[in-house]
Design an enzyme around this catalytic site. Structure first.
Site, PDB file in Angstrom:
ATOM      1  N   ARG A 239       0.735  -1.096  -0.077  1.00 32.68           N
ATOM      2  CA  ARG A 239      -0.094   0.077  -0.099  1.00 32.68           C
ATOM      3  C   ARG A 239       0.986   1.406  -0.055  1.00 32.68           C
ATOM      4  O   ARG A 239       1.866   1.449   0.826  1.00 32.68           O
ATOM      5  CB  ARG A 239      -0.831   0.207   1.239  1.00 32.68           C
ATOM      6  CG  ARG A 239      -2.027  -0.836   1.099  1.00 32.68           C
ATOM      7  CD  ARG A 239      -3.120  -0.638   0.022  1.00 32.68           C
ATOM      8  NE  ARG A 239      -4.332  -1.369   0.080  1.00 32.68           N
ATOM      9  CZ  ARG A 239      -4.525  -2.570  -0.730  1.00 32.68           C
ATOM     10  NH1 ARG A 239      -3.590  -2.822  -1.406  1.00 32.68           N
ATOM     11  NH2 ARG A 239      -5.669  -3.110  -0.758  1.00 32.68           N
ATOM     12  N   GLU A 268      -2.518   7.792  -4.558  1.00 34.29           N
ATOM     13  CA  GLU A 268      -2.806   7.274  -5.988  1.00 34.29           C
ATOM     14  C   GLU A 268      -4.084   7.787  -6.349  1.00 34.29           C
ATOM     15  O   GLU A 268      -4.934   8.379  -5.511  1.00 34.29           O
ATOM     16  CB  GLU A 268      -3.296   5.697  -5.667  1.00 34.29           C
ATOM     17  CG  GLU A 268      -1.969   4.925  -5.451  1.00 34.29           C
ATOM     18  CD  GLU A 268      -2.307   3.294  -5.182  1.00 34.29           C
ATOM     19  OE1 GLU A 268      -3.249   2.985  -5.579  1.00 34.29           O
ATOM     20  OE2 GLU A 268      -1.296   2.580  -4.929  1.00 34.29           O
ATOM     21  N   HIS A 287      -0.654   0.043  -9.636  1.00 37.99           N
ATOM     22  CA  HIS A 287      -1.170  -0.798  -8.673  1.00 37.99           C
ATOM     23  C   HIS A 287      -1.944  -1.930  -9.434  1.00 37.99           C
ATOM     24  O   HIS A 287      -3.266  -1.931  -9.576  1.00 37.99           O
ATOM     25  CB  HIS A 287      -2.398   0.182  -8.042  1.00 37.99           C
ATOM     26  CG  HIS A 287      -2.713  -0.938  -6.450  1.00 37.99           C
ATOM     27  ND1 HIS A 287      -3.068  -0.049  -5.469  1.00 37.99           N
ATOM     28  CD2 HIS A 287      -2.768  -1.878  -6.318  1.00 37.99           C
ATOM     29  CE1 HIS A 287      -3.495  -0.893  -4.346  1.00 37.99           C
ATOM     30  NE2 HIS A 287      -3.150  -2.044  -5.185  1.00 37.99           N
TER      31      HIS A 287
END
Ligand code: DGY
Length: 327
Positions: A239, A268, A287
């Site tokens: 993460r 993000e 991602h």
């Protein structure tokens, strides 16, 4: 009456077919972008259950407004987008999809490691920019991974698979740091448990595989990067908020570390003018760790089965807060 399920994105058919076969009434959000929280709340109000993912903000506000939900099934192994304490307080079970993406994510991690060591993304860009030039005997040099040390921060399902790849391909030594020792993994990999400072000091490649929690938030910051070898690669496929991105940028620029491989960024999405994208020794992906047909299909099946089993037997095979069903 058949239960109504809100399906927050277009998930793979494998799982959706299972839900349809079970006779649920599905409302699918078919747009490419996720619902805003206002839209999500509005939609969820007329449904019994929610199939969601990491782009849906399931915070206290959402949960208080949608406390009627009977189950939330998350299409992901991570669930930091969900306020689990609030869901538990409200008696809502939360399902998730562990292990379905371990191989896929370990592959992306392993790929990023090699890509950073050999500056692959940067060199690809030099061709696009018309700067191939000549063969330069002393230019564009990377380094080899054979017999190096892999440090794993969070030696769980994905960390183990990454470590196995590194051991098998490059005979790398495996060291790790976890909240609790993983004796089974130590035996499997010959891995050595070390304190965090030793992990930082000894790793040639440091790969992050832990969950995002208040304890791990921005744990990889300026002070951590300064303790690493100047020749080390930092990789995060877990993460984004586990690393402090400005500190990481400074660390690479200052030569505190060799470079970085990121499949997750903080925040993000990463903006296209982010300086990390232009650095020689940095490789960034948007991602996509779990982005294989096999992993996404299996994730959709696990997420669907969490809902199906809940309504059949009041059991959720992969549950984050089992205490809700025990009470
Ligand atoms: C997860 O499952 O948590 C990944 O980040 C997305 O698949």
């Amino acid at each position: 009456m058949k239960k109504k399920i809100l399906v927050s994105r277009l998930y793979p058919n494998a799982g959706i077919r299972l839900l349809e076969k079970e006779g649920f009434r599905l409302t699918m959000w078919e747009k490419e972008n996720p619902m805003t929280q206002v839209e999500l709340i509005e939609q969820a109000k007329s449904h019994h259950a929610l199939l969601c993912t990491l782009t849906d903000r399931i915070d206290r506000h959402f949960l208080d407004d949608c406390s009627h939900l009977e189950i939330i099934s998350q299409f992901a192994v991570g669930y930091d987008n969900i306020d689990i304490a609030s869901a538990t307080r409200l008696g809502i079970p939360v399902g998730f999809t562990p292990d379905a993406m371990s191989e896929a994510t370990a592959d992306i991690t392993f790929g990023l490691m090699i890509a950073v060591a050999r500056k692959m993304f940067f060199l690809h860009k030099t061709i696009i920019n018309g700067r191939w030039g000549y063969f330069t005997p002393t230019g564009n040099l990377g380094f080899e991974l054979k017999n190096k040390t892999l440090g794993v921060f969070g030696l769980g399902r994905i960390g183990i698979k990454m470590a196995q790849r590194c051991k098998n391909a490059y005979n790398m030594d495996i060291i790790y740091h976890n909240r609790t020792r993983n004796k089974a993994a130590e035996k499997l990999l010959g891995a050595t448990y070390v304190e965090l400072d030793d992990l930082l000091a000894q790793s040639d490649v440091l790969s992050v595989h832990c969950a995002l929690t208040p304890e791990t938030k921005e744990i990889f910051n300026c002070s951590a990067f300064k303790k690493m070898k100047p020749s080390a690669i930092f990789i995060n496929t877990a993460r984004g908020p586990i690393h402090h991105e400005k500190d990481l940028t400074r660390a690479v620029l200052a030569g505190d570390i060799w470079g970085a491989g990121l499949d997750v960024t903080n925040p993000e999405p990463m903006q296209p003018d982010n300086p990390l994208l232009f650095m020689e020794n940095v490789c960034v992906l948007p991602h996509v760790g779990s982005g294989t047909i096999e992993a996404r299909n299996q994730m959709s099946v696990l997420a669907a089965m969490n809902i199906i089993e809940f309504y059949r037997n009041r059991q959720v095979p992969h549950i984050v807060n089992p205490e809700v069903l025990e009470s």
